[in-house]
Design an enzyme around this catalytic site. Structure first.
Site, PDB file in Angstrom:
ATOM      1  N   SER A 184     -22.666   3.208  14.631  1.00 23.83           N
ATOM      2  CA  SER A 184     -22.633   2.001  13.806  1.00 23.83           C
ATOM      3  C   SER A 184     -21.686   2.207  12.623  1.00 23.83           C
ATOM      4  O   SER A 184     -20.495   2.480  12.826  1.00 23.83           O
ATOM      5  CB  SER A 184     -24.049   1.640  13.353  1.00 23.83           C
ATOM      6  OG  SER A 184     -24.084   0.366  12.757  1.00 23.83           O
ATOM      7  N   ASP A 201     -27.930  -4.080  22.310  1.00 26.06           N
ATOM      8  CA  ASP A 201     -27.762  -3.933  20.865  1.00 26.06           C
ATOM      9  C   ASP A 201     -28.048  -5.269  20.168  1.00 26.06           C
ATOM     10  O   ASP A 201     -27.378  -6.268  20.412  1.00 26.06           O
ATOM     11  CB  ASP A 201     -26.334  -3.484  20.555  1.00 26.06           C
ATOM     12  CG  ASP A 201     -26.164  -3.006  19.115  1.00 26.06           C
ATOM     13  OD1 ASP A 201     -26.832  -3.555  18.226  1.00 26.06           O
ATOM     14  OD2 ASP A 201     -25.359  -2.089  18.896  1.00 26.06           O
ATOM     15  N   HIS A 253     -29.595  -0.956  19.366  1.00 25.17           N
ATOM     16  CA  HIS A 253     -28.701  -0.421  18.340  1.00 25.17           C
ATOM     17  C   HIS A 253     -29.053   1.007  17.945  1.00 25.17           C
ATOM     18  O   HIS A 253     -28.169   1.844  17.806  1.00 25.17           O
ATOM     19  CB  HIS A 253     -28.735  -1.323  17.107  1.00 25.17           C
ATOM     20  CG  HIS A 253     -27.682  -0.991  16.095  1.00 25.17           C
ATOM     21  ND1 HIS A 253     -26.333  -1.101  16.361  1.00 25.17           N
ATOM     22  CD2 HIS A 253     -27.769  -0.538  14.812  1.00 25.17           C
ATOM     23  CE1 HIS A 253     -25.641  -0.735  15.305  1.00 25.17           C
ATOM     24  NE2 HIS A 253     -26.490  -0.385  14.347  1.00 25.17           N
TER      25      HIS A 253
END
Length: 317
Positions: free
Chosen positions: A159, A243, A275
């Site tokens: 991320s 996600d 995620h």
């Protein structure tokens, strides 16, 4: 008719003003979340709780901010690959320890976990400019160590950490052997429209069709899409198709940006990966994918090969 037009224009103007106010006041709190709700800034556990061999490392960034990190080793004299791990935007490195414990076992590697400024035990306040300096300080530290194989440093970012890792990898082609990106966004500019849909008409990255009139207000754009195209090292893309934070299409766009010129890129999808849990949902396939990537692109240099190279260098001189 005129009154309707005026009302419409006032409405659009109100939205723009509201968007500007939100960006100016709260953008850092949206991008950087060092403390999760209900928890404290301090570490909930340390590697010792998981019986991991580690050392506390204290660094200084180039602008003088004091940083904390954990260097976790597989064995006291482990010469395997070293993973420089950059976390997501929320929480601290303690929340990633269980994943790192499994990483060390499965990949037979060392792991260096950096606390960004403002996170965990590190001083300062997070910003793109500052975190980029923090990442460089961590890599410089690893590159100077004598107890690891500095030719086998692999950057791993998830991320926000992927944006951090991509920039670091691009800037250090001689120090980073390979890059792993997991569930990473194209840019914060693009994510603004995902988190606050009405902003997509006013903020966007290089692929956006909107007017982008509020882009100048974004202090941490983290434009990964513009960075990855400049990376020549091998890159592994790990994409969780469930996600719920970063649209999987962002990972596909990042890969497309690189694949046209970098033939050492691999894109792997995990149908059940969300995620934060792609490493868990991916199971054995996830770890085997990384293991194979590192084995192929960051191979161990055998003793006899190193000795042979030294002799060859001596002969040629």
């Amino acid at each position: 008719m005129v009154s309707y037009v005026s009302a419409f224009l006032y409405g659009v103007g109100g939205i723009v003003v509201a968007g500007m106010a939100l960006l100016v006041a709260f953008q850092e709190k949206l991008v950087y979340v060092p403390v999760l709700p209900g928890l404290t800034k301090s570490y909930s556990i340390t590697p010792a709780r998981l019986r991991l061999l580690y050392e506390d490392v204290w660094l200084r960034s180039s602008d003088g901010v004091r940083l904390h990190a954990w260097f976790i080793k597989l064995l006291p004299e482990c010469r395997g690959p070293t993973v420089l791990f950059f976390q997501e935007n929320a929480g601290n490195i303690a929340h990633r320890l269980e994943m790192v414990r499994i990483m060390i076992q499965r990949l037979q590697c060392n792991v260096f976990m950096l606390s960004y400024r403002g996170y965990g035990a590190s001083d300062g306040y997070p910003s793109q400019h500052g975190i980029a300096k923090d990442a460089q300080a961590a890599l410089d530290h690893l590159s100077q160590r004598t107890d690891i194989d500095t030719s086998r440093i692999v950057v791993f970012g998830r991320s926000l950490g992927g944006a951090v890792g991509a920039l670091l990898t691009k800037n250090n082609p001689d120090k980073v052997a390979a890059l792993i990106l997991e569930n990473t966004f194209t840019s914060i500019l693009d994510m603004a429209g995902v988190l606050l849909p009405f902003l997509k008409w006013f903020i966007g990255g290089t692929g956006s069709k909107g007017p982008k009139i509020l882009n100048f207000l974004v202090r941490s754009p983290w434009s990964t899409i513009d960075i990855v195209g400049q990376i020549n090292q091998p890159i592994l893309f790990l994409s969780g198709l469930q996600d719920e934070m970063v649209p999987p299409s962002h990972m596909q766009m990042l890969y497309a940006k690189v694949a046209s010129h970098n033939r050492e890129c691999i894109f792997v999808e995990f149908p059940n990966g969300m995620h934060m849990d792609t490493w868990l949902a991916g199971g054995d396939h996830y770890w085997r994918t990384i293991q194979q990537f590192i084995g192929n692109h960051v191979p161990e240099i055998k003793e006899h090969e190193s000795s042979h190279d030294d002799k060859g260098d001596s002969f040629s001189s």
